[in-house]
Design an enzyme around this catalytic site. Structure first.
Site, PDB file in Angstrom:
ATOM      1  N   ASP A  35       1.150  -0.787   0.442  1.00  0.00           N
ATOM      2  CA  ASP A  35       0.190   0.030  -0.243  1.00  0.00           C
ATOM      3  C   ASP A  35       0.747   0.996   0.085  1.00  0.00           C
ATOM      4  O   ASP A  35       1.426   1.465   1.169  1.00  0.00           O
ATOM      5  CB  ASP A  35      -1.163  -0.143   1.250  1.00  0.00           C
ATOM      6  CG  ASP A  35      -2.031   0.877   1.076  1.00  0.00           C
ATOM      7  OD1 ASP A  35      -2.264   1.654   0.999  1.00  0.00           O
ATOM      8  OD2 ASP A  35      -2.695   0.300   1.905  1.00  0.00           O
ATOM      9  N   ASP A  78      -2.211   4.543  -2.557  1.00  0.00           N
ATOM     10  CA  ASP A  78      -4.167   5.567  -1.472  1.00  0.00           C
ATOM     11  C   ASP A  78      -4.454   6.721  -1.945  1.00  0.00           C
ATOM     12  O   ASP A  78      -3.619   7.779  -3.137  1.00  0.00           O
ATOM     13  CB  ASP A  78      -3.148   5.392   0.015  1.00  0.00           C
ATOM     14  CG  ASP A  78      -4.244   5.611   0.824  1.00  0.00           C
ATOM     15  OD1 ASP A  78      -5.357   4.876   1.523  1.00  0.00           O
ATOM     16  OD2 ASP A  78      -4.414   7.174   1.180  1.00  0.00           O
ATOM     17  N   GLU A 129      -6.788   3.741  -5.641  1.00  0.00           N
ATOM     18  CA  GLU A 129      -7.907   4.124  -4.908  1.00  0.00           C
ATOM     19  C   GLU A 129      -8.543   5.028  -5.565  1.00  0.00           C
ATOM     20  O   GLU A 129      -7.845   5.955  -5.769  1.00  0.00           O
ATOM     21  CB  GLU A 129      -7.610   3.903  -2.994  1.00  0.00           C
ATOM     22  CG  GLU A 129      -9.009   3.890  -2.074  1.00  0.00           C
ATOM     23  CD  GLU A 129      -8.625   4.868  -1.063  1.00  0.00           C
ATOM     24  OE1 GLU A 129      -9.328   4.283  -0.107  1.00  0.00           O
ATOM     25  OE2 GLU A 129      -7.482   5.585  -1.433  1.00  0.00           O
ATOM     26  N   HIS A 132     -10.940  -2.204   4.390  1.00  0.00           N
ATOM     27  CA  HIS A 132     -10.382  -1.522   5.922  1.00  0.00           C
ATOM     28  C   HIS A 132     -11.294  -0.213   6.258  1.00  0.00           C
ATOM     29  O   HIS A 132     -11.557   0.459   7.294  1.00  0.00           O
ATOM     30  CB  HIS A 132      -8.802  -1.147   6.046  1.00  0.00           C
ATOM     31  CG  HIS A 132      -7.953  -0.747   5.131  1.00  0.00           C
ATOM     32  ND1 HIS A 132      -8.529  -0.411   4.347  1.00  0.00           N
ATOM     33  CD2 HIS A 132      -8.029   0.834   5.667  1.00  0.00           C
ATOM     34  CE1 HIS A 132      -7.820   0.428   3.635  1.00  0.00           C
ATOM     35  NE2 HIS A 132      -7.633   1.800   4.359  1.00  0.00           N
ATOM     36  N   ASP A 133     -11.519   0.263   5.494  1.00  0.00           N
ATOM     37  CA  ASP A 133     -12.171   1.672   5.456  1.00  0.00           C
ATOM     38  C   ASP A 133     -14.251   1.312   5.043  1.00  0.00           C
ATOM     39  O   ASP A 133     -14.927   2.205   5.953  1.00  0.00           O
ATOM     40  CB  ASP A 133     -12.688   2.618   4.488  1.00  0.00           C
ATOM     41  CG  ASP A 133     -10.915   3.124   3.971  1.00  0.00           C
ATOM     42  OD1 ASP A 133     -10.410   3.756   6.011  1.00  0.00           O
ATOM     43  OD2 ASP A 133     -10.170   3.741   3.237  1.00  0.00           O
TER      44      ASP A 133
HETATM   45  C1  NOJ Z   1      -7.525   6.117   2.055  1.00  0.00           C
HETATM   46  C2  NOJ Z   1      -7.649   5.502   3.351  1.00  0.00           C
HETATM   47  O1  NOJ Z   1      -7.401   3.710   2.399  1.00  0.00           O
HETATM   48  C3  NOJ Z   1      -7.727   5.331   4.333  1.00  0.00           C
HETATM   49  O2  NOJ Z   1      -8.100   4.028   5.271  1.00  0.00           O
HETATM   50  C4  NOJ Z   1      -6.979   6.365   5.006  1.00  0.00           C
HETATM   51  O3  NOJ Z   1      -7.867   7.230   6.428  1.00  0.00           O
HETATM   52  C5  NOJ Z   1      -7.020   7.533   4.224  1.00  0.00           C
HETATM   53  N1  NOJ Z   1      -7.276   7.542   2.523  1.00  0.00           N
HETATM   54  C6  NOJ Z   1      -5.995   8.621   4.139  1.00  0.00           C
HETATM   55  O4  NOJ Z   1      -4.969   8.121   4.063  1.00  0.00           O
END
Ligand code: NOJ
Length: 536
Positions: A97, A185, A236, A309-310
């Site tokens: 990542d 990211d 992402e 994870h989000d």
């Molecule tokens: C996206 C990531 O998936 C998330 O977990 C993170 O908090 C934010 N970007 C900031 O890096």
């Protein structure tokens, strides 16, 4: 370069919550090494590892202080080298990542190079995605700096070629070490409108998502880095449409292999965003996924995901995590994996881990959740209302530690876990899943294996059936020689259809309810396979 990632299945490890080998309550690299055989047994090809770099952990590693060092709590560079080796020995690959839209404010660059970041005497009106203003005053400089996420995550200024050079150097360094690719990211945030104009109600997204130089930067990154290695890349990309995605992933454009869309994850959020809860409308979900399947069929490539994870746990979100937890987990897996694209499994999804409501706001650890709680509380929203949103959407739902066994703390740690383990670990855990041939685990294993042998899963066209049906998600996949017909019941209601052609390929009930009709029982998922296509 080959397209090996098109038949691959990815497994995302959130290292903090995966396996703790030294009893400090935090997952680590040696813990991951202990579990590689488990991942191999599942059949996965690529491990996506959430950030493991040195970080003050304001946002659990998504705030990087040093790209060339391993976070102390996770281990050392020797541990990393050993892990990479062991992954490769098992014929799996490692996707790192990388977080290069921003760094930590403790990164040396932030302290030394003013022009690596955005500074203004008078900030614009943008809000941070983690609540509050997106600009923080720095008394030392006497100016404000931009942080789209937390104030400890200042945004890098990609207009500066030196920033880009440093990032490419770092990426090459990891690839030279032998890693097999990157998950990037919020990579579509790296180009900002240079005017940094105010946005409507403080929403600056139109000026920092898919910005004016984004394609130029990605092409440059591809030329300087990605094209030199046989690696996989996934970006992402919140706020991206299928048309944007086509541009990002068309191989002729030489940018990325695939992206993560957010559109299907936003469907159960209201006009005020993710915390504004709205029930899922299945017809809307079908239409949305159909759009992505069609757009990227001939050009580009989809990534397929329900969890990361989000996101909250999918079985609690679109399934039933009570009576039908097992059936609905398998149904959701089937529905996703039978589409075209590369599927992603998030740690614990393969055993049907679900959301976990913690007793008090003090038990939560996630910065997004805590900031939002404070902002809403200060604005007078009552505790219960905020907690209802957190229970449904908070990121700690995904972060509760992996449930390995019924030993204390689910076998995750012998110490005090950094975040509570879901108390249902006594029933839901890996050991139990491995012992039961009908478990969710073996259903995922079967889906992963099928992808290796049934070509139409990778290559076939997508055709949605029963578009307006409120409970059933059904579709066909077709290639010259083969056809799949997929039926998924997103409800407890029974529904009846004509039996399609073909043999049952995978099913979450022991047998079909009838031999004359297709009767779909609660959360039933069944796939029919014809080898020989239309002719058979
Ligand atoms: C996206 C990531 O998936 C998330 O977990 C993170 O908090 C934010 N970007 C900031 O890096």
């Amino acid at each position: 370069m080959s397209n090996w990632w098109k038949t691959a299945t990815v497994y995302q490890i959130y290292p903090r919550s995966f396996m703790d080998s030294n009893g400090d309550g935090i997952g680590d690299l040696q813990g991951i090494i202990q579990k590689l055989d488990y991942l191999k047994k599942l059949g996965i090809d690529i491990i996506w590892l959430s950030p493991i770099y040195d970080s003050p952990n304001d946002d659990n590693g998504y705030d990087i202080r040093n790209y060339y060092q391993i976070m102390q709590e996770f281990g050392t560079m020797e541990d990393f080298n050993q892990m990479l080796d062991e992954i490769h020995q098992r014929d799996m690959k490692l996707m790192m990542d990388i977080v290069v839209n921003h760094t930590s404010d403790e990164h040396e660059w932030f302290q030394r190079y003013h022009d690596f970041y955005f500074w203004q005497d008078q900030p614009n009106n943008w809000n941070s995605l983690f609540s509050g203003p997106a600009w923080e005053y720095d008394a030392y400089r006497g100016q404000y700096y931009l942080h789209i996420f937390s104030k400890k995550q200042p945004d890098l200024n990609w207009e500066n070629p030196k920033v880009r050079e440093k990032v490419y150097d770092m990426m090459r360094w990891w690839l030279d070490k032998g890693v097999d690719g990157f998950r990037m990211d919020v990579i579509n945030f790296i180009s900002k409108d240079p005017e940094l104009p105010d946005g409507p109600n403080g929403d600056g997204s139109a000026y920092f998502m898919n910005g004016p130089r984004i394609h130029e930067y990605l092409r440059e990154m591809n030329k300087e880095v990605l094209s030199k290695y046989d690696c996989v890349s996934v970006g992402e990309m919140p706020g991206t449409t299928p048309e944007d995605a086509k541009r990002y992933t068309d191989p002729n454009n030489r940018e990325l292999n695939m992206i993560f869309t957010f559109e299907h994850m936003d469907l159960d959020g209201g006009p005020n965003g993710k915390w504004d809860l709205k029930p899922l409308d299945l017809v809307g979900l079908k239409e949305n996924l159909e759009k992505w399947q069609h757009a990227l069929h001939d050009v580009g490539w989809n990534s397929l995901y329900w969890n990361n994870h989000d996101q909250p746990r999918i079985v609690s979100r679109f399934g039933d995590d009570g009576r039908y937890r097992v059936k609905s987990s398998k149904m959701l897996a089937t529905c996703l994996h039978m589409m075209q694209g590369t599927p992603y499994i998030y740690k614990g999804e393969e055993i049907g881990m679900n959301n976990c409501a913690l007793d008090s706001i003090d038990a939560y650890r996630d910065i997004e959740t805590l900031n939002m709680y404070k902002a809403k509380h200060d604005a007078g929203v009552d505790h219960e209302t905020i907690m209802t949103s957190i229970y449904a959407k908070g990121r700690d739902n995904a972060s509760t530690p992996m449930q390995w066994s019924d030993a204390s703390n689910g076998g995750f740690t012998t110490g005090e876990p950094w975040l509570q383990v879901n108390p249902n670990y006594k029933d839901i855990h890996v050991e139990a899943a491995l012992q039961n041939q009908n478990s969710i685990f073996y259903h995922y294993q079967q889906l992963i294996q099928l992808r290796k042998t049934i070509d139409v899963m990778t290559t076939g066209s997508f055709h949605l059936l029963y578009r307006e049906h409120p409970d059933i998600f059904a579709y066909e996949r077709q290639s010259n020689a083969e056809k799949l017909t997929v039926y998924c019941n997103f409800s407890v209601h029974e529904h009846q259809f004509d039996l399609p052609d073909g043999d049952v390929l995978i099913h979450n009930y022991k047998e079909l309810a009838s031999t004359d009709k297709l009767i779909l029982r609660p959360w039933e998922a069944v796939v029919f396979y014809v080898n020989g296509g239309h002719q058979s």
